[in-house]
Design a protein around this motif. Sequence first.
Motif, mmCIF file in Angstrom:
data_model
loop_
_atom_site.group_PDB
_atom_site.id
_atom_site.type_symbol
_atom_site.label_atom_id
_atom_site.label_comp_id
_atom_site.label_asym_id
_atom_site.label_seq_id
_atom_site.Cartn_x
_atom_site.Cartn_y
_atom_site.Cartn_z
ATOM 1 N N ALA A 34 1.523 2.816 3.987
ATOM 2 C CA ALA A 34 0.903 1.783 3.149
ATOM 3 C C ALA A 34 1.644 0.452 3.306
ATOM 4 C CB ALA A 34 0.871 2.220 1.688
ATOM 5 N N ARG A 35 2.974 0.502 3.332
ATOM 6 C CA ARG A 35 3.753 -0.737 3.514
ATOM 7 C C ARG A 35 3.486 -1.347 4.891
ATOM 8 N NH1 ARG A 35 7.897 2.232 1.051
ATOM 9 N NH2 ARG A 35 8.995 2.454 3.024
ATOM 10 N N LYS A 36 3.442 -0.499 5.918
ATOM 11 C CA LYS A 36 3.156 -1.004 7.259
ATOM 12 C C LYS A 36 1.762 -1.630 7.311
ATOM 13 C CE LYS A 36 6.035 2.074 10.055
ATOM 14 N NZ LYS A 36 5.994 3.166 11.052
ATOM 15 N N PHE A 37 0.794 -0.990 6.677
ATOM 16 C CA PHE A 37 -0.570 -1.520 6.641
ATOM 17 C C PHE A 37 -0.580 -2.867 5.931
ATOM 18 C CE2 PHE A 37 -4.712 -1.991 4.557
ATOM 19 C CZ PHE A 37 -5.540 -1.939 5.662
ATOM 20 N N ASP A 38 0.102 -2.964 4.790
ATOM 21 C CA ASP A 38 0.153 -4.227 4.048
ATOM 22 C C ASP A 38 0.813 -5.324 4.880
ATOM 23 O OD1 ASP A 38 -1.107 -3.110 1.866
ATOM 24 O OD2 ASP A 38 0.746 -2.828 0.697
ATOM 25 N N GLN A 39 1.899 -4.980 5.576
ATOM 26 C CA GLN A 39 2.578 -5.964 6.418
ATOM 27 C C GLN A 39 1.671 -6.431 7.552
ATOM 28 O OE1 GLN A 39 6.108 -3.829 7.570
ATOM 29 N NE2 GLN A 39 7.313 -4.667 5.883
ATOM 30 N N THR A 40 0.945 -5.511 8.137
ATOM 31 C CA THR A 40 0.023 -5.862 9.210
ATOM 32 C C THR A 40 -1.087 -6.767 8.692
ATOM 33 O OG1 THR A 40 0.483 -3.780 10.349
ATOM 34 C CG2 THR A 40 -1.542 -4.924 10.970
ATOM 35 N N GLN A 41 -1.611 -6.428 7.524
ATOM 36 C CA GLN A 41 -2.671 -7.255 6.925
ATOM 37 C C GLN A 41 -2.157 -8.662 6.628
ATOM 38 O OE1 GLN A 41 -5.246 -5.516 7.862
ATOM 39 N NE2 GLN A 41 -6.310 -5.805 5.949
#
Length: 186
Positions: A34-41
């Motif tokens: 989830a953190r990686k997804f948020d950072q990517t977004q």
Amino acid sequence: MSAELMTVLAAVIAAFASLFTVVLTRNGAISLDARKFDQTQRAEADKSLRLALAEVGAEMSQDVQRVVLFAWNAKHDPGGPTSIDIAEYEKASSAALSRLFRAQVLLAANDRATYDIIAPLIRSFHETDDCVTKALITLKRDRQQGIAAVAACHAQGIVLYDSMPEAFANGPGPGNSPVRRSIHCP
């Protein structure tokens, strides 16, 4: 307690410990994803904003250069702008304003706060362009007055021309400007 009961109890405790470890590991992995997804977004949103701001800057720099150069020529050319020069300017101005408006909308759609910071600079450009447009209307009625009016727009254009690099240097990227802070950059 019997040895068999102790063995079963130890096995149950081991099973719960194993299950607890699996649950924690799974939750940790989900949280990391989830953190990686948020950072990517966030990175994609920042990139999109940078591109939109760069497009506004590119369009404005071309437009300001066109206005300033036209006004400079009117100011320094004894013959003033010819009817061909005026027609070319008006045609280029119309196309440029459409491109600038498109870039403005893209920037506002990406980040309203950044658009609000850049909007006064855009308004200043429109005021300078209006100055030249009104001067051209005057020029069609009275050539000498019109040339003087176009030449007077040069000073207004130079102020804008000189302020643009600083305004866009304070755009997204490392630093502490309001534009940079508006897109969550460090």
